[in-house]
Write a protein that holds these residues in place. Structure first.
Motif, PDB file in Angstrom:
ATOM      1  N   ALA A  74       3.211 100.929  60.196  1.00 14.91           N
ATOM      2  CA  ALA A  74       2.190  99.977  60.647  1.00 14.91           C
ATOM      3  C   ALA A  74       2.741  98.558  60.700  1.00 14.91           C
ATOM      4  O   ALA A  74       2.433  97.786  61.617  1.00 14.91           O
ATOM      5  CB  ALA A  74       0.977 100.038  59.710  1.00 14.91           C
ATOM      6  N   ALA A  75       3.568  98.210  59.729  1.00 16.08           N
ATOM      7  CA  ALA A  75       4.160  96.880  59.701  1.00 16.08           C
ATOM      8  C   ALA A  75       5.098  96.669  60.885  1.00 16.08           C
ATOM      9  O   ALA A  75       5.147  95.581  61.479  1.00 16.08           O
ATOM     10  CB  ALA A  75       4.912  96.674  58.390  1.00 16.08           C
ATOM     11  N   MET A  76       5.850  97.713  61.260  1.00 21.48           N
ATOM     12  CA  MET A  76       6.740  97.613  62.418  1.00 21.48           C
ATOM     13  C   MET A  76       5.931  97.361  63.688  1.00 21.48           C
ATOM     14  O   MET A  76       6.306  96.543  64.538  1.00 21.48           O
ATOM     15  CB  MET A  76       7.553  98.904  62.558  1.00 21.48           C
ATOM     16  CG  MET A  76       8.480  99.221  61.400  1.00 21.48           C
ATOM     17  SD  MET A  76      10.026  98.316  61.424  1.00 21.48           S
ATOM     18  CE  MET A  76      10.968  99.256  62.609  1.00 21.48           C
ATOM     19  N   GLN A  77       4.791  98.060  63.817  1.00 20.46           N
ATOM     20  CA  GLN A  77       3.938  97.863  64.987  1.00 20.46           C
ATOM     21  C   GLN A  77       3.282  96.488  64.975  1.00 20.46           C
ATOM     22  O   GLN A  77       3.220  95.807  66.004  1.00 20.46           O
ATOM     23  CB  GLN A  77       2.847  98.936  65.016  1.00 20.46           C
ATOM     24  CG  GLN A  77       3.344 100.356  65.169  1.00 20.46           C
ATOM     25  CD  GLN A  77       2.200 101.347  65.066  1.00 20.46           C
ATOM     26  OE1 GLN A  77       1.215 101.272  65.803  1.00 20.46           O
ATOM     27  NE2 GLN A  77       2.300 102.295  64.151  1.00 20.46           N
ATOM     28  N   GLU A  78       2.791  96.093  63.805  1.00 24.94           N
ATOM     29  CA  GLU A  78       2.058  94.832  63.686  1.00 24.94           C
ATOM     30  C   GLU A  78       2.936  93.628  64.028  1.00 24.94           C
ATOM     31  O   GLU A  78       2.506  92.701  64.720  1.00 24.94           O
ATOM     32  CB  GLU A  78       1.505  94.698  62.260  1.00 24.94           C
ATOM     33  CG  GLU A  78       0.803  93.382  61.964  1.00 24.94           C
ATOM     34  CD  GLU A  78      -0.550  93.270  62.653  1.00 24.94           C
ATOM     35  OE1 GLU A  78      -1.139  92.172  62.599  1.00 24.94           O
ATOM     36  OE2 GLU A  78      -1.014  94.264  63.242  1.00 24.94           O
ATOM     37  N   THR A  79       4.175  93.649  63.559  1.00 24.46           N
ATOM     38  CA  THR A  79       5.063  92.512  63.782  1.00 24.46           C
ATOM     39  C   THR A  79       5.848  92.599  65.088  1.00 24.46           C
ATOM     40  O   THR A  79       6.405  91.600  65.549  1.00 24.46           O
ATOM     41  CB  THR A  79       6.081  92.395  62.627  1.00 24.46           C
ATOM     42  OG1 THR A  79       6.901  93.581  62.599  1.00 24.46           O
ATOM     43  CG2 THR A  79       5.370  92.227  61.291  1.00 24.46           C
ATOM     44  N   GLY A  80       5.905  93.793  65.693  1.00 21.16           N
ATOM     45  CA  GLY A  80       6.687  93.960  66.913  1.00 21.16           C
ATOM     46  C   GLY A  80       8.170  94.107  66.673  1.00 21.16           C
ATOM     47  O   GLY A  80       8.971  94.030  67.612  1.00 21.16           O
ATOM     48  N   LEU A  81       8.555  94.355  65.426  1.00 25.91           N
ATOM     49  CA  LEU A  81       9.983  94.492  65.112  1.00 25.91           C
ATOM     50  C   LEU A  81      10.583  95.712  65.798  1.00 25.91           C
ATOM     51  O   LEU A  81      11.749  95.691  66.203  1.00 25.91           O
ATOM     52  CB  LEU A  81      10.183  94.591  63.596  1.00 25.91           C
ATOM     53  CG  LEU A  81      11.629  94.703  63.099  1.00 25.91           C
ATOM     54  CD1 LEU A  81      12.452  93.506  63.549  1.00 25.91           C
ATOM     55  CD2 LEU A  81      11.678  94.845  61.579  1.00 25.91           C
ATOM     56  N   ASP A  82       9.796  96.799  65.949  1.00 27.78           N
ATOM     57  CA  ASP A  82      10.323  97.991  66.611  1.00 27.78           C
ATOM     58  C   ASP A  82      10.734  97.688  68.056  1.00 27.78           C
ATOM     59  O   ASP A  82      11.802  98.098  68.517  1.00 27.78           O
ATOM     60  CB  ASP A  82       9.293  99.124  66.568  1.00 27.78           C
ATOM     61  CG  ASP A  82       7.904  98.709  67.032  1.00 27.78           C
ATOM     62  OD1 ASP A  82       7.709  97.523  67.392  1.00 27.78           O
ATOM     63  OD2 ASP A  82       7.006  99.577  67.041  1.00 27.78           O
ATOM     64  N   VAL A 127       3.728  91.309  55.223  1.00 30.69           N
ATOM     65  CA  VAL A 127       3.416  91.044  56.631  1.00 30.69           C
ATOM     66  C   VAL A 127       2.123  91.740  57.058  1.00 30.69           C
ATOM     67  O   VAL A 127       1.762  91.691  58.226  1.00 30.69           O
ATOM     68  CB  VAL A 127       4.575  91.528  57.536  1.00 30.69           C
ATOM     69  CG1 VAL A 127       5.836  90.730  57.236  1.00 30.69           C
ATOM     70  CG2 VAL A 127       4.841  93.023  57.372  1.00 30.69           C
ATOM     71  N   LEU A 128       1.440  92.376  56.109  1.00 29.01           N
ATOM     72  CA  LEU A 128       0.232  93.135  56.437  1.00 29.01           C
ATOM     73  C   LEU A 128      -0.973  92.613  55.666  1.00 29.01           C
ATOM     74  O   LEU A 128      -0.847  92.182  54.525  1.00 29.01           O
ATOM     75  CB  LEU A 128       0.417  94.615  56.092  1.00 29.01           C
ATOM     76  CG  LEU A 128       1.301  95.467  57.015  1.00 29.01           C
ATOM     77  CD1 LEU A 128       1.462  96.853  56.422  1.00 29.01           C
ATOM     78  CD2 LEU A 128       0.704  95.559  58.409  1.00 29.01           C
ATOM     79  N   SER A 129      -2.118  92.677  56.307  1.00 29.05           N
ATOM     80  CA  SER A 129      -3.392  92.466  55.618  1.00 29.05           C
ATOM     81  C   SER A 129      -4.130  93.800  55.627  1.00 29.05           C
ATOM     82  O   SER A 129      -3.916  94.630  56.511  1.00 29.05           O
ATOM     83  CB  SER A 129      -4.233  91.414  56.343  1.00 29.05           C
ATOM     84  OG  SER A 129      -4.585  91.858  57.636  1.00 29.05           O
ATOM     85  N   TRP A 130      -4.988  94.010  54.641  1.00 31.54           N
ATOM     86  CA  TRP A 130      -5.654  95.306  54.541  1.00 31.54           C
ATOM     87  C   TRP A 130      -6.529  95.590  55.768  1.00 31.54           C
ATOM     88  O   TRP A 130      -6.636  96.730  56.211  1.00 31.54           O
ATOM     89  CB  TRP A 130      -6.497  95.383  53.273  1.00 31.54           C
ATOM     90  CG  TRP A 130      -7.042  96.767  53.085  1.00 31.54           C
ATOM     91  CD1 TRP A 130      -8.308  97.202  53.311  1.00 31.54           C
ATOM     92  CD2 TRP A 130      -6.298  97.926  52.686  1.00 31.54           C
ATOM     93  NE1 TRP A 130      -8.415  98.547  53.071  1.00 31.54           N
ATOM     94  CE2 TRP A 130      -7.185  99.020  52.683  1.00 31.54           C
ATOM     95  CE3 TRP A 130      -4.970  98.135  52.325  1.00 31.54           C
ATOM     96  CZ2 TRP A 130      -6.796 100.302  52.335  1.00 31.54           C
ATOM     97  CZ3 TRP A 130      -4.577  99.414  51.968  1.00 31.54           C
ATOM     98  CH2 TRP A 130      -5.482 100.478  51.980  1.00 31.54           C
ATOM     99  N   SER A 131      -7.135  94.565  56.344  1.00 31.06           N
ATOM    100  CA  SER A 131      -7.984  94.782  57.520  1.00 31.06           C
ATOM    101  C   SER A 131      -7.169  95.340  58.680  1.00 31.06           C
ATOM    102  O   SER A 131      -7.655  96.187  59.444  1.00 31.06           O
ATOM    103  CB  SER A 131      -8.652  93.468  57.927  1.00 31.06           C
ATOM    104  OG  SER A 131      -7.664  92.477  58.212  1.00 31.06           O
ATOM    105  N   ASN A 132      -5.910  94.903  58.823  1.00 27.14           N
ATOM    106  CA  ASN A 132      -5.051  95.431  59.884  1.00 27.14           C
ATOM    107  C   ASN A 132      -4.555  96.833  59.545  1.00 27.14           C
ATOM    108  O   ASN A 132      -4.432  97.696  60.420  1.00 27.14           O
ATOM    109  CB  ASN A 132      -3.850  94.506  60.118  1.00 27.14           C
ATOM    110  CG  ASN A 132      -4.255  93.206  60.778  1.00 27.14           C
ATOM    111  OD1 ASN A 132      -5.299  93.125  61.415  1.00 27.14           O
ATOM    112  ND2 ASN A 132      -3.444  92.176  60.619  1.00 27.14           N
TER     113      ASN A 132
END
Length: 494
Positions: free
Chosen positions: A118-126, A328-333
């Protein structure tokens, strides 16, 4: 579309009713199975129900998990006690068995690893990593193919879902193809999407944390045998096979998916432009990169430089990802990005396998399945070949390798425990290689969710997938046998 929906709904209802009838027949109507407790017979009925609704997709996988948990609780709770002393097992004990998968360290591991995805998707690192790799491989078709495969391998280290990895790659590949001035259904699109799907499957076998089915299998294996398998031990055992298979994949795709041209005009410039549009690497991506790299180092040194196991490491990782100022994550995301249904299915599958072992259902099934040929008396390498072939053929009917692992690994363990020397590491090796074979989802698009995701782009036909997948299955199985005769003997797995 509207005309097909009622038929589809009717088909699913028919499949669900048939699954219920089969379960009731096995668990209640058939005479008692010799040598099997009533609870074990009912567990086999529930197993048949689960397999049928998984294969037919009569309900979604998360819904199937709810059915399985409810049935285990009610039907086993009303079964006679396993001790034979009278009375019933009771709903309290049955519920503990039905929910045992949710307290498994394997479930915690895969749930935590999905946070990283989820963090990879959220930040666009992938996406950034994919474009960086592709910008370095040139503009030839062969170079772009190598780049796509390398990105798939890289993402397998950090994203524990082959479906998520393919999902991350699809928009990048389709965006590149459009920018190259080629139609969506071009042969280049077919080549790259097939490479993405098959790479995800190959490295789901090579890396312990790359897919949930590995955690399901290991959960049973480590409970049955006096050994544990660290991240590095799995990698050293399986990654060489995946590496050779990756080379074969490259050759198979170039041979079976011929291209109209060898060089894509301005291909490298297109990728470079997309990368420039992303701008400078934001601090969130930098933090995530170091957190993920830290977790990978801990996984790789598990059992050597520190005492923490894979699950403990991933819990530390989740804490860092959610920590204020660091993460880099919030629980809502997280609530929106995590596929919670996958975790529920995963836990229910472990519970079902655990019940099959507790009630002797797996041992009885193994005896029935293999007693006609008595393959226990055969050489270990022949046994490996038979069990691996059985797993590969069985996978043709499953759309989820996680479900297949929950079904087959307890049976394989029960079979091995019936051998002359079940406590040896070689017995564990037989089951571990069977687990590798469970990952073979190459032949049909419906054999794995990542295949369906790639197929859904419309960039290739079913026949393209079958002809590449069938050859990869043959080569992969042959390579598995070769490794059983050589490398896996050298590293004392067999």
């Amino acid at each position: 579309m509207d005309k097909k929906s009622p038929k589809s709904k009717k088909t699913k209802w028919t499949a669900l009713v048939f699954a219920i009838i089969v379960m009731v027949t096995i668990g209640f109507l058939l005479p008692p199975f010799h040598g099997l407790p009533v609870a074990g017979q009912r567990a086999l009925g529930i197993l048949a129900f689960a397999v049928l609704i998984w294969v037919t997709e009569a309900v979604t996988y998360p819904v199937s998990a709810a059915f399985i948990i409810a049935l285990l609780t009610v039907l086993l709770g009303l079964s006679p006690s396993l001790s034979g002393g009278g009375g019933l097992i009771g709903s309290k004990t049955a519920l503990e068995w039905a929910l045992s998968g949710f307290s498994s360290a394997a479930t915690a591991l895969i749930a935590g690893a999905l946070f990283l995805s989820a963090a990879m998707q959220e930040t666009g690192l992938d996406k950034r990593v994919a474009l960086i790799v592709l910008s370095k491989v040139g503009s030839t078709v062969k170079g772009i193919l190598v780049g796509v495969i390398l990105v798939g391998i890289f993402l397998a280290f950090f994203i524990p879902s082959p479906t998520a990895r393919v999902g991350a790659m699809i928009p990048i590949i389709l965006g590149m193809v459009t920018a190259f001035g080629l139609p969506k259904n071009s042969r280049l699109s077919a080549l790259l999407l097939l490479a993405t799907a098959h790479t995800a499957t190959i490295w789901s076998i090579g890396i312990k944390t790359a897919t949930p089915q590995n955690m399901v299998g290991l959960n049973f294996i480590e409970k049955a045998f006096p050994y544990s398998v660290s991240w590095l031990q799995w990698f050293l055992a399986a990654a060489p096979w995946s590496l050779v298979m990756t080379i074969l994949l490259y050759l198979v795709l170039l041979f079976l998916v011929p291209q109209e041209t060898k060089v894509i005009a301005s291909g490298k410039d297109v990728v470079k432009k997309q990368l420039q549009e992303l701008g400078r690497m934001p601090f969130a991506q930098i933090r995530l990169f170091f957190i993920a790299f830290f977790a990978l180092v801990l996984w790789a040194t598990e059992g050597s430089l520190h005492p923490f196991d894979s699950t403990t490491i991933v819990i530390i990782l989740v804490s860092l990802l959610l920590a204020p100022g660091i993460g880099v994550l919030s629980w809502s995301n997280v609530e929106k990005l995590i596929p919670w249904g996958t975790i529920i299915l995963f836990a229910a599958g472990i519970s079902l396998g655990t019940v099959l072992l507790k009630t002797n259902g797996a041992a009885w099934l193994a005896k029935i399945a293999f007693q006609t040929t008595d393959i226990r008396s055969l050489p270990i390498l022949v046994i490996v070949a038979i069990l691996a072939a059985f797993a590969i053929l069985l996978h043709l009917g499953f759309a989820s390798a996680t479900s297949l692992a929950a079904t087959l690994i307890p049976v394989a363990i029960a079979f091995v425990e019936g051998m002359k020397d079940p406590g040896t590491i070689h017995g564990m090796g037989i089951v571990l290689i069977t687990q590798f074979a469970i990952g073979f989802g190459f032949i049909l698009p419906v054999n794995a969710p990542q295949n369906m995701l790639a197929y859904g782009t419309g960039t290739f036909e079913t026949k393209d997938f079958i002809k590449t997948g069938l050859l990869l299955t043959i080569l992969g199985y042959g390579l598995l046998i070769v490794f059983s005769f050589t490398y896996w003997k050298w590293v004392n797995i067999l």
